[in-house]
Design a protein around this motif. Structure first.
Motif, PDB file in Angstrom:
ATOM      1  N   LEU A   1     -14.439  -3.883  -0.011  1.00 13.11           N
ATOM      2  CA  LEU A   1     -14.396  -2.640   0.174  1.00 13.11           C
ATOM      3  C   LEU A   1     -15.713  -1.877   0.209  1.00 13.11           C
ATOM      4  O   LEU A   1     -15.857  -1.153   1.075  1.00 13.11           O
ATOM      5  CB  LEU A   1     -13.414  -2.067  -1.046  1.00 13.11           C
ATOM      6  CG  LEU A   1     -12.041  -2.338  -1.120  1.00 13.11           C
ATOM      7  CD1 LEU A   1     -11.313  -1.908  -2.342  1.00 13.11           C
ATOM      8  CD2 LEU A   1     -11.062  -1.891   0.167  1.00 13.11           C
ATOM      9  N   ALA A   2     -16.393  -2.302  -0.682  1.00 21.72           N
ATOM     10  CA  ALA A   2     -17.937  -1.741  -0.734  1.00 21.72           C
ATOM     11  C   ALA A   2     -18.559  -1.889   0.681  1.00 21.72           C
ATOM     12  O   ALA A   2     -19.287  -1.161   1.366  1.00 21.72           O
ATOM     13  CB  ALA A   2     -18.751  -1.857  -1.888  1.00 21.72           C
ATOM     14  N   ASP A   3     -18.277  -3.306   1.126  1.00 19.36           N
ATOM     15  CA  ASP A   3     -19.185  -3.597   2.305  1.00 19.36           C
ATOM     16  C   ASP A   3     -18.504  -3.045   3.452  1.00 19.36           C
ATOM     17  O   ASP A   3     -19.225  -2.918   4.496  1.00 19.36           O
ATOM     18  CB  ASP A   3     -18.743  -5.063   2.449  1.00 19.36           C
ATOM     19  CG  ASP A   3     -19.794  -5.638   3.442  1.00 19.36           C
ATOM     20  OD1 ASP A   3     -20.886  -5.578   3.293  1.00 19.36           O
ATOM     21  OD2 ASP A   3     -19.261  -6.735   4.175  1.00 19.36           O
ATOM     22  N   ALA A   4     -17.281  -2.424   3.467  1.00 21.87           N
ATOM     23  CA  ALA A   4     -16.856  -1.530   4.470  1.00 21.87           C
ATOM     24  C   ALA A   4     -16.947  -0.106   4.419  1.00 21.87           C
ATOM     25  O   ALA A   4     -16.373   0.611   5.252  1.00 21.87           O
ATOM     26  CB  ALA A   4     -15.206  -1.938   4.569  1.00 21.87           C
ATOM     27  N   GLY A   5     -17.670   0.197   3.431  1.00 14.59           N
ATOM     28  CA  GLY A   5     -17.939   1.739   3.465  1.00 14.59           C
ATOM     29  C   GLY A   5     -17.337   2.441   2.167  1.00 14.59           C
ATOM     30  O   GLY A   5     -17.690   3.614   2.026  1.00 14.59           O
ATOM     31  N   THR A   6     -16.495   1.905   1.421  1.00 13.11           N
ATOM     32  CA  THR A   6     -15.907   2.599   0.225  1.00 13.11           C
ATOM     33  C   THR A   6     -16.744   2.601  -1.050  1.00 13.11           C
ATOM     34  O   THR A   6     -17.303   1.435  -1.091  1.00 13.11           O
ATOM     35  CB  THR A   6     -14.480   1.906  -0.210  1.00 13.11           C
ATOM     36  OG1 THR A   6     -13.506   2.072   1.125  1.00 13.11           O
ATOM     37  CG2 THR A   6     -13.903   2.772  -1.293  1.00 13.11           C
TER      38      THR A   6
ATOM     39  N   ALA B   1      -7.230  -8.307   1.088  1.00 13.92           N
ATOM     40  CA  ALA B   1      -8.241  -7.107   1.199  1.00 13.92           C
ATOM     41  C   ALA B   1      -8.714  -7.165   2.639  1.00 13.92           C
ATOM     42  O   ALA B   1      -8.961  -6.093   3.209  1.00 13.92           O
ATOM     43  CB  ALA B   1      -9.144  -7.071  -0.001  1.00 13.92           C
ATOM     44  N   ARG B   2      -9.232  -8.279   3.033  1.00 14.46           N
ATOM     45  CA  ARG B   2     -10.052  -8.489   4.267  1.00 14.46           C
ATOM     46  C   ARG B   2      -9.060  -8.021   5.345  1.00 14.46           C
ATOM     47  O   ARG B   2      -9.385  -7.300   6.298  1.00 14.46           O
ATOM     48  CB  ARG B   2     -10.673  -9.781   4.473  1.00 14.46           C
ATOM     49  CG  ARG B   2     -11.705 -10.032   3.599  1.00 14.46           C
ATOM     50  CD  ARG B   2     -11.999 -11.476   3.277  1.00 14.46           C
ATOM     51  NE  ARG B   2     -12.405 -12.260   4.457  1.00 14.46           N
ATOM     52  CZ  ARG B   2     -12.542 -13.555   4.343  1.00 14.46           C
ATOM     53  NH1 ARG B   2     -12.497 -14.306   3.409  1.00 14.46           N
ATOM     54  NH2 ARG B   2     -13.088 -14.189   5.471  1.00 14.46           N
ATOM     55  N   ALA B   3      -7.827  -8.460   5.352  1.00 16.58           N
ATOM     56  CA  ALA B   3      -6.878  -8.361   6.332  1.00 16.58           C
ATOM     57  C   ALA B   3      -6.642  -6.872   6.449  1.00 16.58           C
ATOM     58  O   ALA B   3      -6.239  -6.270   7.351  1.00 16.58           O
ATOM     59  CB  ALA B   3      -5.624  -9.114   5.965  1.00 16.58           C
ATOM     60  N   ALA B   4      -6.558  -6.026   5.250  1.00 18.38           N
ATOM     61  CA  ALA B   4      -6.339  -4.673   5.158  1.00 18.38           C
ATOM     62  C   ALA B   4      -7.261  -3.897   5.764  1.00 18.38           C
ATOM     63  O   ALA B   4      -6.970  -3.067   6.468  1.00 18.38           O
ATOM     64  CB  ALA B   4      -5.727  -4.521   3.740  1.00 18.38           C
ATOM     65  N   ILE B   5      -8.500  -4.312   5.443  1.00 16.59           N
ATOM     66  CA  ILE B   5      -9.701  -3.612   5.968  1.00 16.59           C
ATOM     67  C   ILE B   5      -9.740  -3.740   7.408  1.00 16.59           C
ATOM     68  O   ILE B   5     -10.090  -2.939   8.155  1.00 16.59           O
ATOM     69  CB  ILE B   5     -11.077  -4.147   5.366  1.00 16.59           C
ATOM     70  CG1 ILE B   5     -11.051  -3.820   3.933  1.00 16.59           C
ATOM     71  CG2 ILE B   5     -12.304  -3.702   5.955  1.00 16.59           C
ATOM     72  CD1 ILE B   5     -11.842  -4.334   3.061  1.00 16.59           C
ATOM     73  N   ASP B   6      -9.298  -4.781   8.043  1.00 16.09           N
ATOM     74  CA  ASP B   6      -9.576  -4.992   9.450  1.00 16.09           C
ATOM     75  C   ASP B   6      -8.402  -4.087  10.117  1.00 16.09           C
ATOM     76  O   ASP B   6      -8.644  -3.811  11.322  1.00 16.09           O
ATOM     77  CB  ASP B   6      -9.059  -6.702   9.800  1.00 16.09           C
ATOM     78  CG  ASP B   6     -10.333  -7.480   9.319  1.00 16.09           C
ATOM     79  OD1 ASP B   6     -11.254  -7.114   9.215  1.00 16.09           O
ATOM     80  OD2 ASP B   6     -10.226  -8.835   9.199  1.00 16.09           O
ATOM     81  N   ARG B   7      -7.181  -3.692   9.435  1.00 18.14           N
ATOM     82  CA  ARG B   7      -6.305  -2.826   9.874  1.00 18.14           C
ATOM     83  C   ARG B   7      -6.626  -1.605   9.704  1.00 18.14           C
ATOM     84  O   ARG B   7      -5.799  -0.696   9.944  1.00 18.14           O
ATOM     85  CB  ARG B   7      -4.930  -3.287   9.336  1.00 18.14           C
ATOM     86  CG  ARG B   7      -4.435  -4.647   9.582  1.00 18.14           C
ATOM     87  CD  ARG B   7      -3.071  -4.774   9.351  1.00 18.14           C
ATOM     88  NE  ARG B   7      -2.544  -6.058   9.580  1.00 18.14           N
ATOM     89  CZ  ARG B   7      -2.330  -7.147   8.764  1.00 18.14           C
ATOM     90  NH1 ARG B   7      -2.973  -7.110   7.513  1.00 18.14           N
ATOM     91  NH2 ARG B   7      -2.041  -8.227   9.104  1.00 18.14           N
ATOM     92  N   GLY B   8      -7.740  -1.375   9.192  1.00 24.48           N
ATOM     93  CA  GLY B   8      -8.331   0.034   9.005  1.00 24.48           C
ATOM     94  C   GLY B   8      -8.126   0.752   7.532  1.00 24.48           C
ATOM     95  O   GLY B   8      -8.399   1.908   7.423  1.00 24.48           O
ATOM     96  N   PHE B   9      -7.678  -0.253   6.466  1.00 20.23           N
ATOM     97  CA  PHE B   9      -7.822   0.593   5.313  1.00 20.23           C
ATOM     98  C   PHE B   9      -9.237   0.774   4.649  1.00 20.23           C
ATOM     99  O   PHE B   9     -10.037  -0.351   4.743  1.00 20.23           O
ATOM    100  CB  PHE B   9      -7.152  -0.632   4.290  1.00 20.23           C
ATOM    101  CG  PHE B   9      -7.125  -0.081   2.928  1.00 20.23           C
ATOM    102  CD1 PHE B   9      -5.880   0.538   2.372  1.00 20.23           C
ATOM    103  CD2 PHE B   9      -7.934  -0.472   1.919  1.00 20.23           C
ATOM    104  CE1 PHE B   9      -5.956   1.047   1.075  1.00 20.23           C
ATOM    105  CE2 PHE B   9      -7.977  -0.202   0.651  1.00 20.23           C
ATOM    106  CZ  PHE B   9      -6.774   0.421   0.158  1.00 20.23           C
TER     107      PHE B   9
ATOM    108  N   ILE C   1       0.719  -1.127   0.161  1.00 15.61           N
ATOM    109  CA  ILE C   1       0.114  -0.063   0.053  1.00 15.61           C
ATOM    110  C   ILE C   1       0.830   1.122  -0.212  1.00 15.61           C
ATOM    111  O   ILE C   1       1.741   1.272   0.756  1.00 15.61           O
ATOM    112  CB  ILE C   1      -0.968   0.153   1.192  1.00 15.61           C
ATOM    113  CG1 ILE C   1      -1.982  -1.240   1.337  1.00 15.61           C
ATOM    114  CG2 ILE C   1      -1.747   1.433   1.506  1.00 15.61           C
ATOM    115  CD1 ILE C   1      -2.658  -1.458   2.623  1.00 15.61           C
ATOM    116  N   ALA C   2       0.639   2.085  -0.717  1.00 12.53           N
ATOM    117  CA  ALA C   2       1.402   3.424  -1.020  1.00 12.53           C
ATOM    118  C   ALA C   2       0.450   4.467  -1.044  1.00 12.53           C
ATOM    119  O   ALA C   2      -0.755   4.332  -1.808  1.00 12.53           O
ATOM    120  CB  ALA C   2       2.384   3.344  -2.382  1.00 12.53           C
ATOM    121  N   ARG C   3       0.880   5.573  -0.417  1.00 11.52           N
ATOM    122  CA  ARG C   3       0.034   6.850  -0.426  1.00 11.52           C
ATOM    123  C   ARG C   3       0.779   8.008  -0.592  1.00 11.52           C
ATOM    124  O   ARG C   3       2.021   8.350  -0.266  1.00 11.52           O
ATOM    125  CB  ARG C   3      -0.274   6.972   1.175  1.00 11.52           C
ATOM    126  CG  ARG C   3      -1.014   5.886   1.666  1.00 11.52           C
ATOM    127  CD  ARG C   3      -1.495   5.936   3.174  1.00 11.52           C
ATOM    128  NE  ARG C   3      -2.014   4.574   3.699  1.00 11.52           N
ATOM    129  CZ  ARG C   3      -3.293   4.526   3.634  1.00 11.52           C
ATOM    130  NH1 ARG C   3      -4.363   5.343   3.222  1.00 11.52           N
ATOM    131  NH2 ARG C   3      -3.966   3.365   4.264  1.00 11.52           N
TER     132      ARG C   3
END
Length: 386
Positions: free
Chosen positions: A337-342, A139-147, A52-54
């Motif tokens: 991602l959509a399920d998490a609000g994106t 993706a699920r792990a990243a979302i769990d960490r706040g992505f 992940i890069a920002r």
């Protein structure tokens, strides 16, 4: 934007050549190394191997270009005698495992991420996940960490979805505003075994399973509409197994069910449990996706239209072959991602029937187009319309 076809092709070749069907580490290393050498972005490699890069990490809104660097196992013809992945260029296409799904798109995202002039109020994120082909574990792990970016373009296939039957599918790169999910279930019917000559002495689990199958067969398939695009799911029994011998009443029978889900709807499979001795278990549930922001979907479509006009040398207006909003049959990381609000859309170079095949390939011209689309949406204003 610097539009070097050679740079895009070379980066695609480099990524495709790295085996990543059993272990994504080397492919993740290559993505991470490229980002660190080619950009000044903040780059993170999380414990699961996601990259992940920002850019502009303190901005008020965030837009992510999302892909994955794992692939399904290659066919024998997609490896050489030493087991290395092969890649070939023929008639304007790159051939090999991962060209379409989705290292070509990943290369286009990387170059757009590097080259875009990012608005001051926007964080631009690049994310390449592991385990997309294994149910989205990265993706699920990243979302769990706040992505959780505000917006995401997931670079899975959307090219050719609105093509007329007599058109080459790569003519148009569309924007998918929704896709189906997949719920896999098991129905287990239990009974009481007995000798087959004394049918009244037992409870036939196969009969109970057949009664449950009748219920499944009569269930309505889920359907919905997203931005006026119709999305229909499906439900099917895909396997049945029971019995131990020809002369024994079976005391157990298992039925598998495949359901293609749509946003907000599920088939009422729990009805099978009205049959005595039948239990229903969900084995896996990949979520569907529906874009939650019409303004974002329109902005990505505008970027896609601009890229098509650039391809055709047309300054403005609408010409035959313009992209459209479409729906997609296959689940992607956009569902998580959509399920998490994106707010998500899917837009990428892969055409129907290319991913996961022995003849997988991608159009170089379409890769270039997708690079323009990702670059365009990274720089474009995104209306905050619901």
């Amino acid at each position: 934007m610097t539009d070097s076809a050679d740079e895009l092709v070379d980066l695609t070749r480099r990524l495709v050549s790295i085996p990543s069907h059993e272990d994504e580490t080397a492919a993740g290393d290559a993505v991470e190394s490229w980002l660190r050498s080619e950009t000044d972005a903040a780059v993170d490699r999380d414990p699961d191997g996601n990259v992940i890069a920002r850019r502009n990490p303190c901005a008020s809104t965030s837009l992510a270009l999302v892909g994955h660097h794992d692939v399904v196992p290659p066919a024998d013809r997609q490896r050489d005698d030493d087991g290395a992945y092969t890649i070939a260029e023929r008639e304007g296409r790159l051939h090999g495992r991962g060209t379409a799904d989705m290292k070509g798109a990943l290369a286009a995202c990387l170059l757009a991420f590097r080259d875009a002039t990012v608005p001051d109020d926007r964080e631009l994120v690049f994310a390449s996940f592991v385990g997309e082909e294994d149910g989205g574990v990265g993706a699920r792990a990243a979302i769990d960490r706040g992505f959780g970016p505000d917006f995401a373009v997931v670079a899975e296939g959307s090219t050719g979805y609105s093509a007329a039957p007599d058109q080459p599918t790569h003519v148009v790169t569309d924007v998918a505003v929704a896709h189906k999910g997949r719920r896999g279930s098991t129905l287990v019917a239990t009974g009481e075994s007995a000798h087959a000559s004394e049918t009244g002495s037992g409870e036939n689990a196969v009969y109970r399973a057949c009664d449950a199958v009748d219920i499944v067969r009569d269930l309505p398939a889920p359907e919905t509409a997203v931005f006026d695009e119709h999305l229909a799911g499906s439900i099917a029994v895909t396997g049945i197994e029971g019995g131990t011998a020809m002369n024994v009443i079976p005391d157990r029978c298992t039925v598998t069910v495949d359901e293609r889900t749509v946003p907000g709807e599920r088939a009422p499979l729990e009805r099978v449990e009205t049959i005595d001795g039948v239990e229903w278990t969900v084995d896996g549930d990949l979520p569907p996706m529906a874009c939650s922001r019409a303004g974002f979907a329109d902005a990505v479509l505008a970027a896609a239209s601009a890229a098509h006009r650039a391809d055709a040398g047309v300054a403005d207006g609408s010409e035959p072959g313009s992209p459209d909003h479409v729906v997609k049959s296959h689940a992607t990381d956009a569902g998580w991602l959509a399920d998490a609000g994106t707010a998500c859309v899917v837009c990428g170079p892969s055409e129907p029937g290319e991913a996961h095949t022995e003849t997988e390939s991608v159009s170089i011209d379409v890769l270039r187009r997708c690079r323009r689309i990702y670059h365009g949406i990274a720089e474009r204003d995104v209306p905050d319309a619901e």
